[in-house]
Design a protein around this motif. Sequence first.
Motif, short mmCIF file in Angstrom:
data_model
loop_
_atom_site.label_atom_id
_atom_site.label_comp_id
_atom_site.label_asym_id
_atom_site.label_seq_id
_atom_site.Cartn_x
_atom_site.Cartn_y
_atom_site.Cartn_z
N TYR A 49 0.84 -1.18 0.00
CA TYR A 49 0.00 0.00 0.00
C TYR A 49 0.88 1.24 0.00
O TYR A 49 2.02 1.19 0.45
CB TYR A 49 -0.91 -0.01 1.23
N GLY A 50 0.35 2.34 -0.51
CA GLY A 50 1.13 3.56 -0.54
C GLY A 50 0.25 4.80 -0.51
O GLY A 50 -0.84 4.80 -1.06
N TYR A 51 0.75 5.82 0.18
CA TYR A 51 0.10 7.12 0.20
C TYR A 51 0.80 8.04 -0.77
O TYR A 51 2.03 8.15 -0.76
CB TYR A 51 0.18 7.76 1.59
N ALA A 52 0.04 8.73 -1.61
CA ALA A 52 0.60 9.72 -2.53
C ALA A 52 -0.38 10.86 -2.67
O ALA A 52 -1.54 10.64 -3.01
CB ALA A 52 0.89 9.10 -3.90
N ASN A 53 0.07 12.05 -2.37
CA ASN A 53 -0.78 13.25 -2.49
C ASN A 53 -2.10 13.10 -1.75
O ASN A 53 -3.15 13.48 -2.25
CB ASN A 53 -1.02 13.60 -3.96
N GLY A 54 -2.07 12.50 -0.57
CA GLY A 54 -3.27 12.33 0.24
C GLY A 54 -4.18 11.20 -0.20
O GLY A 54 -5.26 11.03 0.35
N LYS A 55 -3.77 10.43 -1.19
CA LYS A 55 -4.57 9.31 -1.68
C LYS A 55 -3.90 8.00 -1.29
O LYS A 55 -2.68 7.90 -1.29
CB LYS A 55 -4.71 9.36 -3.20
N LEU A 56 -4.74 7.00 -0.99
CA LEU A 56 -4.23 5.69 -0.63
C LEU A 56 -4.38 4.75 -1.82
O LEU A 56 -5.45 4.65 -2.42
CB LEU A 56 -4.99 5.13 0.57
N ILE A 76 7.02 -0.33 -7.53
CA ILE A 76 6.16 0.66 -6.88
C ILE A 76 6.90 1.99 -6.74
O ILE A 76 6.31 3.06 -6.92
CB ILE A 76 5.66 0.13 -5.52
N GLN A 77 8.19 1.93 -6.44
CA GLN A 77 8.96 3.17 -6.36
C GLN A 77 9.01 3.86 -7.73
O GLN A 77 8.93 5.08 -7.80
CB GLN A 77 10.38 2.88 -5.85
N TRP A 78 9.13 3.08 -8.79
CA TRP A 78 9.08 3.66 -10.14
C TRP A 78 7.73 4.34 -10.36
O TRP A 78 7.67 5.45 -10.89
CB TRP A 78 9.32 2.57 -11.19
N TYR A 79 6.64 3.68 -9.98
CA TYR A 79 5.31 4.26 -10.15
C TYR A 79 5.19 5.56 -9.36
O TYR A 79 4.62 6.54 -9.85
CB TYR A 79 4.24 3.25 -9.70
N ALA A 80 5.72 5.58 -8.14
CA ALA A 80 5.68 6.80 -7.32
C ALA A 80 6.39 7.95 -8.03
O ALA A 80 5.89 9.08 -8.04
CB ALA A 80 6.31 6.53 -5.96
N GLU A 81 7.50 7.67 -8.65
CA GLU A 81 8.20 8.70 -9.44
C GLU A 81 7.33 9.13 -10.62
O GLU A 81 7.24 10.31 -10.93
CB GLU A 81 9.53 8.16 -9.96
N TYR A 82 6.71 8.16 -11.26
CA TYR A 82 5.88 8.43 -12.44
C TYR A 82 4.72 9.36 -12.10
O TYR A 82 4.39 10.25 -12.87
CB TYR A 82 5.36 7.11 -13.02
N VAL A 83 4.08 9.15 -10.93
CA VAL A 83 2.95 10.00 -10.53
C VAL A 83 3.43 11.27 -9.82
O VAL A 83 2.64 11.98 -9.22
CB VAL A 83 1.90 9.24 -9.68
N ASP A 84 4.73 11.53 -9.90
CA ASP A 84 5.34 12.74 -9.36
C ASP A 84 5.19 12.84 -7.84
O ASP A 84 4.92 13.91 -7.30
CB ASP A 84 4.78 13.98 -10.06
N TYR A 85 5.36 11.69 -7.17
CA TYR A 85 5.34 11.68 -5.71
C TYR A 85 6.41 10.70 -5.23
O TYR A 85 6.10 9.64 -4.67
CB TYR A 85 3.95 11.31 -5.19
#
Length: 103
Positions: A49-56, A76-85
Motif C-alpha cells: 500500500y502507498g500514500y501519494a498526495n493524500g490518496k491511498l 512501486i517506487q518507479w510508479y511513485a516517481e511516475y505520478v510525481d510523488y
Amino acid sequence: MDYNVYLLATDPKNPCRDVIHSRDTGLKIRVFCLDKEPFDPDGNEIQLYGYANGKLFAFETINIAPDDALDVVGAIQWYAEYVDYPEMEILPDDPRGDKNIAI
C-alpha cells in the motif's frame, strides 16, 4: 548497474486501473485507488500500500513468480516517481485495518 525498465498500461475509461509491467521480467502489478473503488486482496498475490498526495493506493501483483517478488518494491517506487510523488510511503499492510471497501 542492472535495473528494470517498467511500462504502464492505463485504462482511458478508469484512471484508477493502471497496471505496471516490467519490460525485463514477468512482473505485473495492478494499481487500485482505495478512495474510489473497493479492493478485495487475493491471498495468492503480494499486496503493498502507498500514500501519494493524500490518496491511498493498493498495489497487487498479478500471477507473481518467485523470481519477481524482489522487484515489487522497485516497481512501486518507479510508479511513485511516475505520478510525481517520489516520497510515497510504501506500507506492508492496509492502514485502514480490516476494511477492504472504498472510503
